[in-house]
Write a protein that holds these residues in place. Structure first.
Motif, short mmCIF file in Angstrom:
data_model
loop_
_atom_site.label_atom_id
_atom_site.label_comp_id
_atom_site.label_asym_id
_atom_site.label_seq_id
_atom_site.Cartn_x
_atom_site.Cartn_y
_atom_site.Cartn_z
N LEU A 20 2.61 4.40 -1.17
CA LEU A 20 2.85 5.38 -2.10
C LEU A 20 3.93 5.70 -2.40
CD1 LEU A 20 1.36 6.26 -5.00
CD2 LEU A 20 0.09 7.18 -3.50
N GLU A 66 -2.11 9.26 -6.97
CA GLU A 66 -2.07 8.16 -7.35
C GLU A 66 -1.68 8.01 -8.90
OE1 GLU A 66 -3.96 7.75 -2.86
OE2 GLU A 66 -3.84 9.10 -5.21
N TYR A 104 1.87 8.89 -9.85
CA TYR A 104 2.64 7.95 -9.86
C TYR A 104 2.58 7.18 -11.08
CZ TYR A 104 6.14 4.70 -7.45
OH TYR A 104 6.87 4.06 -7.25
N GLU A 105 1.53 6.40 -10.79
CA GLU A 105 1.47 5.46 -12.54
C GLU A 105 1.54 5.97 -13.37
OE1 GLU A 105 -3.04 4.19 -11.98
OE2 GLU A 105 -3.15 4.00 -10.36
N THR A 119 0.85 -1.29 0.37
CA THR A 119 0.47 -0.07 -0.16
C THR A 119 0.39 1.14 -0.12
OG1 THR A 119 0.05 0.14 2.69
CG2 THR A 119 -1.90 -1.20 1.33
N THR A 148 2.20 15.92 -3.28
CA THR A 148 0.92 15.45 -4.36
C THR A 148 1.06 17.39 -5.34
OG1 THR A 148 -0.83 15.39 -6.23
CG2 THR A 148 -1.29 16.28 -4.11
#
Length: 89
Positions: free
Chosen positions: A6, A75, A78-79, A4, A63
């Motif tokens: 990140l 999220e 980052y992806e 989990t 962020t």
């Protein structure tokens, strides 16, 4: 490292029209192209390149943010950055 976990955004630079280069706490560096986004509602100011270029890192949320409290979830950033990482020469 936890599943989990990140990584958080630690650096940002605008490198093109609605394109960000992001640095994450795990060392990942990648470009995130947001030029195809259709900004509506509270995100509408991001369609103005001069406003978009005011991006900064919010160290509390990990962020990117803009004036007026506009931010993007870390999220998907980052992806995208992780899918197309930059490699040091």
């Amino acid at each position: 490292m936890s599943e989990t976990y990140l990584p958080v955004v630690t650096g940002v630079a605008v490198i093109g029209d609605h394109v960000l280069r992001l640095l994450f706490s795990d060392g990942t560096v990648g470009d995130v192209d947001l030029s195809a986004e259709r900004w509506t509602g509270v995100l509408e100011p991001l369609s103005d390149p001069s406003f978009f270029n005011q991006v900064a890192v919010d160290t509390e949320s990990g962020t990117v943010t803009w004036p007026g409290g506009i931010d993007l979830a870390p999220e998907p950033l980052y992806e995208q950055a992780h899918a197309h990482p930059l490699v040091a020469a």
